[in-house]
Enzyme design. Sequence first.
Site, mmCIF file in Angstrom:
data_model
loop_
_atom_site.group_PDB
_atom_site.id
_atom_site.type_symbol
_atom_site.label_atom_id
_atom_site.label_comp_id
_atom_site.label_asym_id
_atom_site.label_seq_id
_atom_site.Cartn_x
_atom_site.Cartn_y
_atom_site.Cartn_z
ATOM 1 N N ASP A 14 0.825 -1.217 0.000
ATOM 2 C CA ASP A 14 0.000 0.000 0.000
ATOM 3 C C ASP A 14 0.861 1.272 0.000
ATOM 4 O OD1 ASP A 14 -2.074 -1.862 0.371
ATOM 5 O OD2 ASP A 14 -2.017 -1.616 2.536
ATOM 6 N N GLU A 236 -11.561 -0.125 -3.482
ATOM 7 C CA GLU A 236 -10.753 0.396 -2.385
ATOM 8 C C GLU A 236 -9.569 1.168 -2.973
ATOM 9 O OE1 GLU A 236 -9.398 -2.998 -0.155
ATOM 10 O OE2 GLU A 236 -8.076 -3.708 -1.752
#
Length: 335
Positions: A14, A236
Amino acid sequence: MKARYLFPSDYMADPSANVFNDRLYVYPSHDFDSGASEDDDGGHFQMRDYHVISFDDVEQGAPTDHGVILDVSQVPWAEKQMWDNDVVEKDGKFYLIFSAKDPKGVFHLGVAISDKPEGPFVAQPEPIEGSFSIDPSVFRDDDGAIYCYFGGLWGGQLQRYNPLPAVPEGAATVEAGLAADGKTMLYLPEDAAALPSRVVRMTDDVLGFAETPRPLLVVDDNGEPLRAGDPHRFFEASWMHKYNGHYYFSYSTGDSHLLCYAMSDSPYGPFTYKGVILEPVVGWTTHHSIVCYRGQWYLFFHDCVPSDGVTWLRSMKVQRLFYNDDDTIQTVKNE
């Protein structure tokens, strides 16, 4: 330039990339094998701390790991699952906006502050009032206004904050995640509007929301929201950047394994879908950031190749990003 791994021996994912003081800083989440069993809600993603990686040569220079900048034990309101984060600077202070679960198992967004981009960061005692879900991206516009883009379905709990339409009997459906009771699986008709992410302007002190979070719509060329059955709809991993006066909202599609993007002339949207940024990677999740450093645009993302494809042990990668003459983005080859 071929895609380059960053610290493949220590699993980080991420990546949120930002430029501070003419140096590139990447703020990842930090995977480890906790022994938790894999499930559709990401229960095996038990990340407990954040590091920051920095370097001044993206393509060849050795990155520096500055170590732990915030641990879950240092966050008074959080219990576990320190998921995605991002950092923004204002008036010489650096604000880390992050997502974590409280003792009741509910995701919120929190703020931690540092005098330096490499930390350490000190967390505020409470989460942001009115915050929910995961994956914050913090964007500072040209006028100084700071916006937070966030949300994630299934384990990210965004579906708990959306009114869901009734499903006609016999209708073709797609999964939308768990209900508020945490047990009942919800379904949307394939032709229903996809559940949207959220956008909110931050307060001047970057410690809270200045307004109620708004749905961020991704629409087709006719102005209609993408449908729940569309493989290019939001799931997301929100990210916002700006190029040639256009706002670019990019995101992960989750189970269709794509990174997609949409464009708008407003930070609030609506955003018109434009295409795929990145081919599917090894591993279930795809999460990224986009940044310009010393005149070259870069895409940071992750995959699971260094861990032999184990989906909860991911490694950061970086690849060059290019635009077309009409300001659309060229699809990046994961090679």
